[in-house]
Motif scaffolding. Structure first.
Motif, PDB file in Angstrom:
ATOM      1  N   ASN A  22       0.826  -1.214   0.000  1.00  0.00           N
ATOM      2  CA  ASN A  22       0.000   0.000   0.000  1.00  0.00           C
ATOM      3  C   ASN A  22       0.856   1.258   0.000  1.00  0.00           C
ATOM      4  N   GLU A  25       2.106   1.726  -3.533  1.00  0.00           N
ATOM      5  CA  GLU A  25       1.033   2.211  -4.410  1.00  0.00           C
ATOM      6  C   GLU A  25       0.851   3.714  -4.290  1.00  0.00           C
ATOM      7  N   ASP A 140      -7.715  -2.708   6.686  1.00  0.00           N
ATOM      8  CA  ASP A 140      -8.065  -1.876   5.537  1.00  0.00           C
ATOM      9  C   ASP A 140      -7.137  -0.665   5.520  1.00  0.00           C
ATOM     10  N   THR A 142      -6.997   1.675   3.039  1.00  0.00           N
ATOM     11  CA  THR A 142      -7.465   2.705   2.107  1.00  0.00           C
ATOM     12  C   THR A 142      -7.183   4.099   2.644  1.00  0.00           C
ATOM     13  N   ALA A 143      -7.535   4.343   3.906  1.00  0.00           N
ATOM     14  CA  ALA A 143      -7.293   5.658   4.512  1.00  0.00           C
ATOM     15  C   ALA A 143      -5.804   5.932   4.642  1.00  0.00           C
ATOM     16  N   ARG A 145      -3.389   4.992   2.691  1.00  0.00           N
ATOM     17  CA  ARG A 145      -2.846   5.430   1.398  1.00  0.00           C
ATOM     18  C   ARG A 145      -3.122   6.913   1.173  1.00  0.00           C
ATOM     19  N   GLU A 146      -4.316   7.361   1.537  1.00  0.00           N
ATOM     20  CA  GLU A 146      -4.643   8.774   1.375  1.00  0.00           C
ATOM     21  C   GLU A 146      -3.786   9.647   2.297  1.00  0.00           C
ATOM     22  N   PRO A 174     -11.861   5.265   8.870  1.00  0.00           N
ATOM     23  CA  PRO A 174     -12.010   5.640   7.463  1.00  0.00           C
ATOM     24  C   PRO A 174     -11.497   7.070   7.272  1.00  0.00           C
TER      25      PRO A 174
END
Length: 256
Positions: A22, A25, A140, A142-143, A145-146, A174
């Motif tokens: 991650n 990415e 998870d 996702t957050a 990566r941001e 999140p």
């Protein structure tokens, strides 16, 4: 003409850990990524280096056609090999993580994630360690990566000083529930160890090290406070361990 930055990425959870995938990415949007990471998990290694035994480094296909270099050593070994053997010139930035678990407060001293970044800082290379407050292998990210993208964007905009070291801890939320980013200091605290004693088939005792974190700092400018309140914590660090206040006080000592 500006050259594309070279970003060296390592970790302590191993080259195939979801966290490093991650991180890669997110980081590949900002430069040319080189991955050099341990071939197995090295959590809690601190700044250990391999002395008295050989190090091996070999190419490893990791994900989506990406290739990295696996090292039979510690996170600090990985950075030393990358800068001393693999790369022709020093990278513009070193990243480590994303760690599965927080590295706030005193945990930063034990952390292999932070040791990879710290080794870069020792060499005068701006370095950032990223940790997510979730120990699960299936967390998870996702957050996370941001968060990485936001911090890298600002880091390149502001131009980190040579040898700058940042420890970034990300709450397990999140992204739309993360309240923002705070520049913090390390909270005072310690791990209170417990030892789970067991007996092997030969009747010999052995121990599993366990324990819990004891927070000793309730002030609002710390990494622990920021994380508990739902903020990303960014702690600037240094490898200079000198206690300057104590050093000043000791000038009045007499050794006659």
């Amino acid at each position: 003409m500006n050259q594309t930055p070279t970003i060296l990425i390592s970790n302590d959870d191993g080259i195939h850990a979801p966290g490093i995938l991650n991180l890669v990415e997110a980081a590949r949007e900002f430069g040319d990524v080189v991955i050099v990471a341990p071939d197995s998990a090295q959590s809690g290694m601190g700044h250990a280096i391999s002395v008295g035994k050989p190090l091996r480094m070999y190419k490893e296909e990791i994900s989506n056609g990406m290739t990295g270099y696996a090292v039979s050593g510690t996170p600090a070994d990985c950075v030393k090999l990358a800068t001393g053997v693999l790369l022709e010139k020093a990278p513009d930035l070193i990243l480590s993580g994303i760690n599965h678990g927080s590295n706030s407060s005193v945990s930063s001293l034990y952390s292999g994630t932070l040791s990879a970044a710290r080794e870069g800082a020792i060499q005068g290379i701006p370095s950032i360690g990223f940790s997510l407050c979730n120990y699960s292998h299936e967390a998870d990210m996702t957050a996370s990566r941001e968060v990485v993208r936001h911090i890298l964007r600002e880091s390149f905009r502001q131009k980190l000083n040579p040898g700058a070291l940042l420890s970034v801890n990300i709450p397990n939320l999140p992204f739309d529930r993360i309240k923002g980013f705070r520049v913090t200091r390390m909270a005072m605290g310690r791990w209170v160890e417990e030892f789970d004693q067991r007996v092997d088939p030969y009747g010999q005792k052995y121990y599993w090290l366990t324990g819990k974190y004891a927070r000793q700092d309730d002030r609002e400018d710390t990494d622990e406070f920021a994380l508990a309140a739902g903020y990303v914590s960014i702690t600037p660090m240094t490898h200079d361990l000198t206690a300057y206040e104590e050093m000043s006080r000791m000038q009045h000592w007499s050794f006659d």
